[in-house]
Design an enzyme around this catalytic site. Sequence first.
Site, PDB file in Angstrom:
ATOM      1  N   SER A   7     -85.507  -7.550  -1.208  1.00 40.52           N
ATOM      2  CA  SER A   7     -84.779  -8.050  -2.374  1.00 40.52           C
ATOM      3  C   SER A   7     -85.715  -8.835  -3.294  1.00 40.52           C
ATOM      4  O   SER A   7     -86.259  -9.867  -2.904  1.00 40.52           O
ATOM      5  CB  SER A   7     -83.630  -8.960  -1.933  1.00 40.52           C
ATOM      6  OG  SER A   7     -83.186  -9.729  -3.025  1.00 40.52           O
ATOM      7  N   HIS A  32     -84.724  -3.606  -3.598  1.00 44.37           N
ATOM      8  CA  HIS A  32     -83.364  -4.080  -3.870  1.00 44.37           C
ATOM      9  C   HIS A  32     -83.390  -4.995  -5.097  1.00 44.37           C
ATOM     10  O   HIS A  32     -84.043  -6.031  -5.107  1.00 44.37           O
ATOM     11  CB  HIS A  32     -82.858  -4.833  -2.640  1.00 44.37           C
ATOM     12  CG  HIS A  32     -81.434  -5.259  -2.703  1.00 44.37           C
ATOM     13  ND1 HIS A  32     -80.380  -4.411  -2.416  1.00 44.37           N
ATOM     14  CD2 HIS A  32     -80.870  -6.454  -3.006  1.00 44.37           C
ATOM     15  CE1 HIS A  32     -79.234  -5.081  -2.532  1.00 44.37           C
ATOM     16  NE2 HIS A  32     -79.508  -6.322  -2.899  1.00 44.37           N
ATOM     17  N   ASP A  34     -81.383  -7.298  -7.545  1.00 50.18           N
ATOM     18  CA  ASP A  34     -80.150  -8.085  -7.627  1.00 50.18           C
ATOM     19  C   ASP A  34     -79.843  -8.455  -9.070  1.00 50.18           C
ATOM     20  O   ASP A  34     -80.507  -9.303  -9.654  1.00 50.18           O
ATOM     21  CB  ASP A  34     -80.294  -9.361  -6.791  1.00 50.18           C
ATOM     22  CG  ASP A  34     -80.135  -9.076  -5.309  1.00 50.18           C
ATOM     23  OD1 ASP A  34     -79.090  -8.519  -4.933  1.00 50.18           O
ATOM     24  OD2 ASP A  34     -81.063  -9.393  -4.550  1.00 50.18           O
ATOM     25  N   MET A  36     -77.325 -10.133 -11.674  1.00 56.25           N
ATOM     26  CA  MET A  36     -76.243 -11.141 -11.713  1.00 56.25           C
ATOM     27  C   MET A  36     -75.953 -11.532 -13.146  1.00 56.25           C
ATOM     28  O   MET A  36     -76.874 -11.706 -13.938  1.00 56.25           O
ATOM     29  CB  MET A  36     -76.673 -12.389 -10.941  1.00 56.25           C
ATOM     30  CG  MET A  36     -77.048 -12.129  -9.513  1.00 56.25           C
ATOM     31  SD  MET A  36     -77.582 -13.659  -8.744  1.00 56.25           S
ATOM     32  CE  MET A  36     -78.076 -13.041  -7.131  1.00 56.25           C
ATOM     33  N   HIS A  65     -78.241  -3.573  -6.968  1.00 55.81           N
ATOM     34  CA  HIS A  65     -77.024  -4.279  -6.522  1.00 55.81           C
ATOM     35  C   HIS A  65     -76.434  -5.022  -7.719  1.00 55.81           C
ATOM     36  O   HIS A  65     -76.971  -6.039  -8.149  1.00 55.81           O
ATOM     37  CB  HIS A  65     -77.422  -5.252  -5.395  1.00 55.81           C
ATOM     38  CG  HIS A  65     -76.300  -6.070  -4.856  1.00 55.81           C
ATOM     39  ND1 HIS A  65     -76.509  -7.145  -4.015  1.00 55.81           N
ATOM     40  CD2 HIS A  65     -74.952  -5.979  -5.017  1.00 55.81           C
ATOM     41  CE1 HIS A  65     -75.342  -7.682  -3.684  1.00 55.81           C
ATOM     42  NE2 HIS A  65     -74.382  -7.007  -4.287  1.00 55.81           N
ATOM     43  N   MET A  67     -74.107  -7.356  -9.273  1.00 57.24           N
ATOM     44  CA  MET A  67     -73.163  -8.470  -9.089  1.00 57.24           C
ATOM     45  C   MET A  67     -72.690  -8.885 -10.480  1.00 57.24           C
ATOM     46  O   MET A  67     -72.991  -9.974 -10.969  1.00 57.24           O
ATOM     47  CB  MET A  67     -73.856  -9.616  -8.343  1.00 57.24           C
ATOM     48  CG  MET A  67     -74.042  -9.312  -6.862  1.00 57.24           C
ATOM     49  SD  MET A  67     -75.194 -10.425  -6.060  1.00 57.24           S
ATOM     50  CE  MET A  67     -76.735  -9.612  -6.478  1.00 57.24           C
ATOM     51  N   MET A 136     -71.828  -7.786   2.448  1.00 60.42           N
ATOM     52  CA  MET A 136     -72.532  -9.033   2.160  1.00 60.42           C
ATOM     53  C   MET A 136     -72.420  -9.943   3.379  1.00 60.42           C
ATOM     54  O   MET A 136     -71.321 -10.203   3.868  1.00 60.42           O
ATOM     55  CB  MET A 136     -71.913  -9.738   0.943  1.00 60.42           C
ATOM     56  CG  MET A 136     -72.175  -9.059  -0.401  1.00 60.42           C
ATOM     57  SD  MET A 136     -73.926  -8.821  -0.811  1.00 60.42           S
ATOM     58  CE  MET A 136     -74.566 -10.504  -0.742  1.00 60.42           C
ATOM     59  N   ASP A 174     -76.838  -7.488   3.577  1.00 60.31           N
ATOM     60  CA  ASP A 174     -77.580  -8.242   2.560  1.00 60.31           C
ATOM     61  C   ASP A 174     -77.224  -9.716   2.663  1.00 60.31           C
ATOM     62  O   ASP A 174     -76.073 -10.097   2.448  1.00 60.31           O
ATOM     63  CB  ASP A 174     -77.189  -7.681   1.182  1.00 60.31           C
ATOM     64  CG  ASP A 174     -77.939  -8.333   0.036  1.00 60.31           C
ATOM     65  OD1 ASP A 174     -78.876  -9.121   0.297  1.00 60.31           O
ATOM     66  OD2 ASP A 174     -77.585  -8.046  -1.130  1.00 60.31           O
TER      67      ASP A 174
HETATM   68  C1  DX5 Z   1     -77.623 -12.500  -2.741  1.00 62.26           C
HETATM   69  C2  DX5 Z   1     -78.394 -11.226  -2.964  1.00 62.26           C
HETATM   70  C3  DX5 Z   1     -79.345 -10.929  -1.872  1.00 62.26           C
HETATM   71  C4  DX5 Z   1     -80.394 -11.979  -1.657  1.00 62.26           C
HETATM   72  C5  DX5 Z   1     -80.819 -11.943  -0.234  1.00 62.26           C
HETATM   73  O1  DX5 Z   1     -76.604 -12.582  -3.673  1.00 62.26           O
HETATM   74  O2  DX5 Z   1     -77.503 -10.127  -3.070  1.00 62.26           O
HETATM   75  O3  DX5 Z   1     -79.932  -9.649  -2.059  1.00 62.26           O
HETATM   76  O4  DX5 Z   1     -81.501 -11.844  -2.485  1.00 62.26           O
HETATM   77  O5  DX5 Z   1     -81.743 -12.952  -0.013  1.00 62.26           O
HETATM   78  P1  DX5 Z   1     -82.118 -13.464   1.433  1.00 62.26           P
HETATM   79  O6  DX5 Z   1     -82.650 -12.294   2.210  1.00 62.26           O
HETATM   80  O7  DX5 Z   1     -83.126 -14.502   1.174  1.00 62.26           O
HETATM   81  O8  DX5 Z   1     -80.850 -14.001   2.051  1.00 62.26           O
HETATM   82 ZN    ZN Z   2     -78.343  -8.075  -3.031  1.00 61.00          ZN
END
Ligand code: DX5
Ligand code: ZN
Length: 215
Positions: A7, A32, A34, A36, A65, A67, A136, A174
């Site tokens: 990620s 990955h 992320d 947001m 991903h 969000m 999650m 994740d």
């Molecule tokens: C959280 C993200 C994850 C996050 C995971 O909202 O979707 O992908 O980056 O990070 P770690 O592995 O540090 O928990």
């Molecule tokens: Zn994620």
Amino acid sequence: MIKISPSVLAADFADLGNEALKMEQAGADMLHIDVMDGHFVPNISLGVPVLTSLNKRTDLFMDVHLMISDPFTYAEPFVKAGADMLTFHLETTDHPETVIQKIRSLGVKVGIAVKPATAADALFPYLHLIDMALVMTVEPGFGGQSFMPDMLPKIAALRQEAIRQNQELDIQVDGGITDVTALLCLNAGANVLVAGSYLFGAQDARAAVNSLRSV
Ligand code: DX5
Ligand code: ZN
């Protein structure tokens, strides 16, 4: 087959191209991303222009991903930017089939993610339409949180239902994934491991990727 997806949320954002290359060379299967929007989750990370640039620097499969509250509208820009798979949150829509169809029409793989409070069976009606379910294992929004072991039964329930439906489903986990928690998830039925802090924080990225692959 076990797949490892680092990620980028835990990467150095000022040096994202090299961070991605590092994971490619370390043997990761995908990257990955992320996304947001500060609305679906209480944090803002990165968006379309960053993915466009990053996609020019690595051949890794882009596991995006989303969000964000409106995955339908933003699916196309993210695919144009280089996404190979779009995973949206079930909680963002009353019409998941419409979002699935939209993403399929753009020619990429489709995943659906669920927050910790969303039960496994909410996903059951869609398993035959998607490539991947994302469970999650922390509240989405931030990296570096602790793994929630009470998500393990959800992973097991999804795997059991996928087998019952005869679906070859990828199950991604994740949040808080390390060599210790990865083993719990794989035993429960997951096969795609997302890890941010564990991989980007490692001294030796290749050893860290291998430690997840060989748990
Ligand atoms: C959280 C993200 C994850 C996050 C995971 O909202 O979707 O992908 O980056 O990070 P770690 O592995 O540090 O928990
Ligand atoms: Zn994620």
